[in-house]
Design an enzyme around this catalytic site. Structure first.
Site, PDB file in Angstrom:
ATOM      1  N   GLY A 153       0.850  -1.195   0.000  1.00 10.13           N
ATOM      2  CA  GLY A 153       0.000   0.000   0.000  1.00 10.13           C
ATOM      3  C   GLY A 153       0.879   1.236   0.000  1.00 10.13           C
ATOM      4  O   GLY A 153       1.983   1.238  -0.542  1.00 10.13           O
ATOM      5  N   ARG A 233       1.757  -3.493  12.611  1.00  6.84           N
ATOM      6  CA  ARG A 233       1.169  -3.578  13.951  1.00  6.84           C
ATOM      7  C   ARG A 233       1.690  -4.861  14.585  1.00  6.84           C
ATOM      8  O   ARG A 233       1.931  -5.853  13.887  1.00  6.84           O
ATOM      9  CB  ARG A 233      -0.365  -3.629  13.910  1.00  6.84           C
ATOM     10  CG  ARG A 233      -1.035  -2.302  13.687  1.00  6.84           C
ATOM     11  CD  ARG A 233      -0.951  -1.375  14.907  1.00  6.84           C
ATOM     12  NE  ARG A 233      -1.641  -0.104  14.686  1.00  6.84           N
ATOM     13  CZ  ARG A 233      -1.062   1.010  14.244  1.00  6.84           C
ATOM     14  NH1 ARG A 233       0.215   1.037  13.962  1.00  6.84           N
ATOM     15  NH2 ARG A 233      -1.785   2.119  14.099  1.00  6.84           N
ATOM     16  N   GLU A 262       1.561  -3.303  23.343  1.00  5.77           N
ATOM     17  CA  GLU A 262       2.285  -2.072  23.682  1.00  5.77           C
ATOM     18  C   GLU A 262       1.700  -1.415  24.918  1.00  5.77           C
ATOM     19  O   GLU A 262       0.480  -1.445  25.085  1.00  5.77           O
ATOM     20  CB  GLU A 262       2.215  -1.110  22.490  1.00  5.77           C
ATOM     21  CG  GLU A 262       2.921  -1.672  21.277  1.00  5.77           C
ATOM     22  CD  GLU A 262       2.871  -0.745  20.065  1.00  5.77           C
ATOM     23  OE1 GLU A 262       2.532   0.433  20.223  1.00  5.77           O
ATOM     24  OE2 GLU A 262       3.178  -1.224  18.978  1.00  5.77           O
ATOM     25  N   HIS A 280       7.721   2.401  18.861  1.00  6.09           N
ATOM     26  CA  HIS A 280       6.666   2.861  17.958  1.00  6.09           C
ATOM     27  C   HIS A 280       6.934   4.304  17.482  1.00  6.09           C
ATOM     28  O   HIS A 280       6.121   5.208  17.713  1.00  6.09           O
ATOM     29  CB  HIS A 280       5.287   2.751  18.618  1.00  6.09           C
ATOM     30  CG  HIS A 280       4.171   2.614  17.636  1.00  6.09           C
ATOM     31  ND1 HIS A 280       3.094   1.801  17.824  1.00  6.09           N
ATOM     32  CD2 HIS A 280       3.968   3.206  16.418  1.00  6.09           C
ATOM     33  CE1 HIS A 280       2.269   1.888  16.780  1.00  6.09           C
ATOM     34  NE2 HIS A 280       2.785   2.746  15.919  1.00  6.09           N
TER      35      HIS A 280
HETATM   36  P1  NAP Z   1      -2.602   1.024   2.989  1.00  8.72           P
HETATM   37  O1  NAP Z   1      -2.203   2.046   1.977  1.00  8.72           O
HETATM   38  O2  NAP Z   1      -4.038   0.689   3.144  1.00  8.72           O
HETATM   39  O3  NAP Z   1      -1.773  -0.312   2.642  1.00  8.72           O
HETATM   40  C1  NAP Z   1      -2.002  -1.544   3.224  1.00  8.72           C
HETATM   41  C2  NAP Z   1      -1.674  -2.621   2.197  1.00  8.72           C
HETATM   42  O4  NAP Z   1      -1.862  -3.900   2.817  1.00  8.72           O
HETATM   43  C3  NAP Z   1      -2.588  -2.583   0.981  1.00  8.72           C
HETATM   44  O5  NAP Z   1      -1.789  -2.664  -0.180  1.00  8.72           O
HETATM   45  C4  NAP Z   1      -3.444  -3.837   1.105  1.00  8.72           C
HETATM   46  O6  NAP Z   1      -3.734  -4.434  -0.131  1.00  8.72           O
HETATM   47  C5  NAP Z   1      -2.518  -4.754   1.888  1.00  8.72           C
HETATM   48  N1  NAP Z   1      -3.259  -5.786   2.616  1.00  8.72           N
HETATM   49  C6  NAP Z   1      -4.352  -5.642   3.408  1.00  8.72           C
HETATM   50  N2  NAP Z   1      -4.736  -6.836   3.887  1.00  8.72           N
HETATM   51  C7  NAP Z   1      -3.866  -7.745   3.373  1.00  8.72           C
HETATM   52  C8  NAP Z   1      -3.746  -9.137   3.506  1.00  8.72           C
HETATM   53  N3  NAP Z   1      -4.604  -9.856   4.214  1.00  8.72           N
HETATM   54  N4  NAP Z   1      -2.735  -9.756   2.838  1.00  8.72           N
HETATM   55  C9  NAP Z   1      -1.864  -9.044   2.074  1.00  8.72           C
HETATM   56  N5  NAP Z   1      -1.935  -7.709   1.935  1.00  8.72           N
HETATM   57  C10 NAP Z   1      -2.922  -7.071   2.552  1.00  8.72           C
HETATM   58  O7  NAP Z   1      -2.087   1.419   4.429  1.00  8.72           O
HETATM   59  P2  NAP Z   1      -0.740   2.212   4.816  1.00  8.72           P
HETATM   60  O8  NAP Z   1      -1.015   3.667   4.899  1.00  8.72           O
HETATM   61  O9  NAP Z   1       0.381   1.741   3.956  1.00  8.72           O
HETATM   62  O10 NAP Z   1      -0.555   1.697   6.331  1.00  8.72           O
HETATM   63  C11 NAP Z   1      -0.395   0.308   6.607  1.00  8.72           C
HETATM   64  C12 NAP Z   1      -0.419   0.067   8.094  1.00  8.72           C
HETATM   65  O11 NAP Z   1       0.777   0.542   8.672  1.00  8.72           O
HETATM   66  C13 NAP Z   1      -1.518   0.814   8.873  1.00  8.72           C
HETATM   67  O12 NAP Z   1      -2.764   0.134   8.826  1.00  8.72           O
HETATM   68  C14 NAP Z   1      -0.960   0.908  10.274  1.00  8.72           C
HETATM   69  O13 NAP Z   1      -1.417  -0.139  11.080  1.00  8.72           O
HETATM   70  C15 NAP Z   1       0.549   0.778  10.056  1.00  8.72           C
HETATM   71  N6  NAP Z   1       1.264   2.016  10.429  1.00  8.72           N
HETATM   72  C16 NAP Z   1       2.224   1.974  11.379  1.00  8.72           C
HETATM   73  C17 NAP Z   1       2.893   3.128  11.737  1.00  8.72           C
HETATM   74  C18 NAP Z   1       3.976   3.131  12.784  1.00  8.72           C
HETATM   75  O14 NAP Z   1       4.089   4.127  13.498  1.00  8.72           O
HETATM   76  N7  NAP Z   1       4.783   2.095  12.887  1.00  8.72           N
HETATM   77  C19 NAP Z   1       2.563   4.351  11.127  1.00  8.72           C
HETATM   78  C20 NAP Z   1       1.587   4.359  10.149  1.00  8.72           C
HETATM   79  C21 NAP Z   1       0.918   3.188   9.812  1.00  8.72           C
HETATM   80  P3  NAP Z   1      -4.691  -3.746  -1.240  1.00  8.72           P
HETATM   81  O15 NAP Z   1      -3.914  -2.587  -1.774  1.00  8.72           O
HETATM   82  O16 NAP Z   1      -4.898  -4.788  -2.252  1.00  8.72           O
HETATM   83  O17 NAP Z   1      -5.927  -3.314  -0.509  1.00  8.72           O
END
Ligand code: NAP
Length: 313
Positions: A153, A233, A262, A280
């Site tokens: 994503g 996560r 956490e 985090h």
């Molecule tokens: P995003 O743009 O929605 O990307 C998530 C990706 O995961 C999408 O490409 C989605 O596929 C894929 N996905 C979802 N379910 C899946 C599965 N079962 N198997 C394989 N792939 C799957 O979200 P993002 O903005 O990149 O953020 C991702 C996550 O990072 C957030 O939800 C959050 O929990 C985490 N995060 C962590 C921090 C931190 O501080 N460490 C900060 C920000 C975010 P599709 O494109 O096909 O839908």
């Protein structure tokens, strides 16, 4: 409109929330428990919650006055979306604002884990460094290696860009739907990515489907020198299985920004030298926290003015 903000915000964001919305702020920075979340849903029209605030199904079981949870952050796994919907509560998040900073932390962890940076710094601070030597603290080379991305994503793609253009890495990825990317990257099934990669970065959201998606079998499928990086996560990885794999030296190492419970980080994990542990830090810069706050504010403004919400989840 009565608005409750669950945690302290940056100066810029706090000022706007107070002046424009007369927002009330909780007095401590600890996550909201279920009882507090339930009471807040009954008393306020809108809430600005964040990571760890317990908007589980039970929180929506009582009377609900709130119509909006303008979440601060892109991850919404602390909110039961189905229960929110059933109670007539809209949920918005802050996508995009977090992408580059989180990708930077993924690369930080990848480099630290590969090059044994935490271990080296601990050794130096302990006064145990005996000086440079040709065979001292040899780590893994990063440039030109294979990177597997799980979840291509926004964050996955930002990591891939950095790795491809900055480090000449080959990219393969497992995601739900293949992407049209401006660089070469192969879509593969998850087991094939794990068996191929020198480094694996997790960037999926925490959902019922991704819970423990990396467990003992997936760790066993990784190459013995490979490093696992998790900026997604904590519950995407079976933490107990990861500890077992790291203790046995079954994989090369791990770099973690997120944990299953956490801020609890298991003692067994903290004892290990082949894991890099960050608290985090993904989005922890003033600019990014400002941008996240401004995005939440745009959703609050739209809600107040009866317009379409810019970032519905
Ligand atoms: P995003 O743009 O929605 O990307 C998530 C990706 O995961 C999408 O490409 C989605 O596929 C894929 N996905 C979802 N379910 C899946 C599965 N079962 N198997 C394989 N792939 C799957 O979200 P993002 O903005 O990149 O953020 C991702 C996550 O990072 C957030 O939800 C959050 O929990 C985490 N995060 C962590 C921090 C931190 O501080 N460490 C900060 C920000 C975010 P599709 O494109 O096909 O839908």
């Amino acid at each position: 409109m009565r608005l409750l903000v669950s945690r302290a915000q940056t100066a810029r964001v706090s000022t706007i929330l107070r002046e424009e919305f007369g927002a009330e702020f909780r007095e401590n920075d600890a996550p909201m428990g279920v009882a507090e979340a339930r009471a807040a849903l009954a008393e306020y029209d809108a809430l600005l919650p964040t990571l760890g605030d317990a908007f589980v199904a039970e929180a929506f079981a009582g009377p609900v006055r709130a119509k909006l949870l303008a979440n601060f952050g892109v991850g919404v796994n602390h909110i039961d979306l189905q229960a929110a919907r059933a109670a007539g509560v809209n949920v918005t998040n802050t996508p995009g604002a977090v992408t580059d900073a989180t990708a930077d932390i993924a690369m930080t962890l990848l480099l630290m884990s590969a090059r044994r940076a935490s271990e080296g710094e601990r050794m130096l601070r302990a006064g145990d460094w005996s000086g440079w030597a040709p065979t001292q603290m040899l780590g893994a080379h990063v440039t030109g290696k294979r990177l597997g991305i799980i979840g291509m994503g926004r964050i996955g793609q930002a990591v891939a860009r950095r790795a491809h253009f900055g480090f000449g890495m080959e990219i393969a990825y497992a995601t739900r739907s293949p992407k049209d990317l401006p660089f070469t990257a192969r879509p593969l099934p998850l087991p094939d990515v794990l068996a191929w990669a020198d480094f694996v970065v997790l960037a999926v959201p925490a959902t019922a489907e991704t819970r423990n998606m990396i467990g003992a079998a997936e760790l066993a499928a990784m190459r013995p020198h490979a490093h696992l990086i998790n900026v997604a996560r904590g519950d995407v990885v079976d933490e107990v299985a990861l500890i077992t794999a790291l203790e046995a030296g079954q994989i090369g190492g791990a770099g973690l920004d997120v944990y299953a419970q956490e801020p609890l980080v298991p003692e067994a994990l903290r004892r290990l030298n082949n894991v890099t542990l960050l608290p985090h830090l993904g989005t922890a810069t003033e600019e990014v926290r400002d941008a996240m706050g401004m995005m939440a504010i745009e959703n609050l403004r739209a809600f107040r003015d009866g317009k379409a919400l810019p970032n519905p989840v």
